[in-house]
Write a protein that holds these residues in place. Structure first.
Motif, PDB file in Angstrom:
ATOM      1  N   SER A 278       0.837  -1.194   0.000  1.00  0.00           N
ATOM      2  CA  SER A 278       0.000   0.000   0.000  1.00  0.00           C
ATOM      3  C   SER A 278       0.874   1.248   0.000  1.00  0.00           C
ATOM      4  N   VAL A 279       0.236   2.379  -0.229  1.00  0.00           N
ATOM      5  CA  VAL A 279       0.959   3.654  -0.175  1.00  0.00           C
ATOM      6  C   VAL A 279       1.547   3.860   1.213  1.00  0.00           C
ATOM      7  N   ASN A 280       0.772   3.529   2.256  1.00  0.00           N
ATOM      8  CA  ASN A 280       1.293   3.666   3.624  1.00  0.00           C
ATOM      9  C   ASN A 280       2.511   2.781   3.840  1.00  0.00           C
ATOM     10  N   GLY A 281       2.450   1.567   3.342  1.00  0.00           N
ATOM     11  CA  GLY A 281       3.587   0.656   3.464  1.00  0.00           C
ATOM     12  C   GLY A 281       4.820   1.203   2.765  1.00  0.00           C
ATOM     13  N   ALA A 282       4.630   1.749   1.553  1.00  0.00           N
ATOM     14  CA  ALA A 282       5.747   2.320   0.796  1.00  0.00           C
ATOM     15  C   ALA A 282       6.342   3.512   1.526  1.00  0.00           C
TER      16      ALA A 282
ATOM     17  N   ALA B 208      15.598 -14.063  -1.354  1.00  0.00           N
ATOM     18  CA  ALA B 208      15.095 -13.366  -0.167  1.00  0.00           C
ATOM     19  C   ALA B 208      14.035 -12.360  -0.606  1.00  0.00           C
ATOM     20  N   VAL B 209      12.900 -12.375   0.062  1.00  0.00           N
ATOM     21  CA  VAL B 209      11.785 -11.478  -0.277  1.00  0.00           C
ATOM     22  C   VAL B 209      11.380 -10.710   0.979  1.00  0.00           C
ATOM     23  N   LEU B 210      11.366  -9.389   0.857  1.00  0.00           N
ATOM     24  CA  LEU B 210      10.930  -8.525   1.948  1.00  0.00           C
ATOM     25  C   LEU B 210       9.528  -8.012   1.626  1.00  0.00           C
ATOM     26  N   ILE B 211       8.618  -8.141   2.583  1.00  0.00           N
ATOM     27  CA  ILE B 211       7.241  -7.672   2.399  1.00  0.00           C
ATOM     28  C   ILE B 211       6.899  -6.691   3.512  1.00  0.00           C
ATOM     29  N   PRO B 212       7.056  -5.377   3.256  1.00  0.00           N
ATOM     30  CA  PRO B 212       6.584  -4.389   4.233  1.00  0.00           C
ATOM     31  C   PRO B 212       5.081  -4.220   4.037  1.00  0.00           C
TER      32      PRO B 212
ATOM     33  N   LEU C  93      -1.388 -14.946   2.761  1.00  0.00           N
ATOM     34  CA  LEU C  93      -1.401 -15.662   1.496  1.00  0.00           C
ATOM     35  C   LEU C  93      -0.080 -15.526   0.744  1.00  0.00           C
ATOM     36  N   VAL C  94       0.418 -14.307   0.565  1.00  0.00           N
ATOM     37  CA  VAL C  94       1.655 -14.095  -0.196  1.00  0.00           C
ATOM     38  C   VAL C  94       2.859 -14.717   0.510  1.00  0.00           C
ATOM     39  N   PRO C  95       3.097 -14.428   1.796  1.00  0.00           N
ATOM     40  CA  PRO C  95       4.262 -15.049   2.441  1.00  0.00           C
ATOM     41  C   PRO C  95       4.237 -16.582   2.368  1.00  0.00           C
TER      42      PRO C  95
ATOM     43  N   VAL D  53      11.226 -15.559   3.183  1.00  0.00           N
ATOM     44  CA  VAL D  53      10.312 -14.415   3.255  1.00  0.00           C
ATOM     45  C   VAL D  53      10.439 -13.724   4.599  1.00  0.00           C
ATOM     46  N   GLU D  54      10.612 -12.409   4.548  1.00  0.00           N
ATOM     47  CA  GLU D  54      10.649 -11.574   5.754  1.00  0.00           C
ATOM     48  C   GLU D  54       9.483 -10.596   5.671  1.00  0.00           C
ATOM     49  N   VAL D  55       8.556 -10.721   6.604  1.00  0.00           N
ATOM     50  CA  VAL D  55       7.407  -9.813   6.663  1.00  0.00           C
ATOM     51  C   VAL D  55       7.692  -8.776   7.737  1.00  0.00           C
ATOM     52  N   VAL D  56       7.555  -7.506   7.374  1.00  0.00           N
ATOM     53  CA  VAL D  56       7.820  -6.404   8.300  1.00  0.00           C
ATOM     54  C   VAL D  56       6.551  -5.571   8.428  1.00  0.00           C
ATOM     55  N   GLU D  57       6.158  -5.305   9.661  1.00  0.00           N
ATOM     56  CA  GLU D  57       4.995  -4.443   9.892  1.00  0.00           C
ATOM     57  C   GLU D  57       5.398  -3.000   9.624  1.00  0.00           C
ATOM     58  N   ALA D  58       4.874  -2.438   8.535  1.00  0.00           N
ATOM     59  CA  ALA D  58       5.228  -1.079   8.144  1.00  0.00           C
ATOM     60  C   ALA D  58       4.243  -0.055   8.698  1.00  0.00           C
ATOM     61  N   TYR D  59       3.036  -0.492   8.991  1.00  0.00           N
ATOM     62  CA  TYR D  59       2.033   0.413   9.556  1.00  0.00           C
ATOM     63  C   TYR D  59       0.910  -0.410  10.175  1.00  0.00           C
TER      64      TYR D  59
END
Length: 195
Positions: free
Chosen positions: A1-5, A70-74, A82-84, A94-100
């Motif tokens: 999302s825009v917030n994530g970016a 390696a895949v980063l998902i903010p 689903l994606v991870p 896969v590394e999932v990071v809480e961006a917001y």
């Protein structure tokens, strides 16, 4: 999302890095607004899936060999896995990071009822969390009873599923899961209703 970016880019800067550090990476954005936000910041976006949701991203990555990559998902704190899971099944790390985090608005007692009196012709929901948070704000009252007679517009199928689980009948669903797509769907619906 825009917030994530936005939050990812801000964090990148706080860590003493800049968008130049992303040049050798493959960057994907689920929708055009997110891609535009990244592009404005000087980040090259390599792909935007045809379908602006997790399933579209998985499809867009279908031809890529992800084994050992390696895949980063903010992303938002609360989001579907689903994606991870799909990427991990294909061998990616896969590394999932809480961006917001999406939080519900707080209203003084009676304020929500005042804002919705008289009832609107339509209420819009732009994510599953907006539907869930709206229902929570109503407390013990059923959202379906509170919105009886009010049109419900959803940004896409995942949001619509959440609305239906809460007992709402979705009147309008955007075929393109963007704000622009939602506005177009509402306009088309209202034009047909007036005919």
């Amino acid at each position: 999302s825009v917030n994530g970016a936005r939050n990812f880019l801000a964090r990148l800067q706080l860590c003493g890095r800049d968008v130049g550090d992303l040049k050798r990476l493959i960057i994907g954005a689920i929708g055009p607004a997110t891609a535009a936000e990244l592009t404005r910041a000087g980040v090259r976006v390599d792909f935007v899936p045809k379908e602006y949701r997790a399933e579209g991203l998985i499809e867009a990555l279908g031809r890529h060999d992800l084994c050992g990559k390696a895949v980063l998902i903010p992303r938002a704190k609360v989001a579907r896995d689903l994606v991870p899971r799909a990427l991990a099944k294909r061998g990616a790390r896969v590394e999932v990071v809480e961006a917001y985090e999406t939080v519900a608005a707080e209203f003084p007692p009676g304020e929500l009822e005042r804002l919705l009196t008289p009832p609107p012709d339509m209420i819009t929901f732009t994510s599953s969390s907006t539907v869930s948070n709206f229902a929570k704000m109503l407390g013990s009252r059923k959202v379906s009873e509170f919105l009886a007679g009010v049109g419900v517009a959803s940004i896409g199928p995942i949001t619509s599923d959440t609305a239906r689980k809460l007992g709402l009948e979705v009147t309008v669903e955007a075929s393109e899961s963007t704000i622009r797509g939602l506005v177009r769907a509402i306009q088309q619906h209202l034009t047909l209703s007036d005919s």
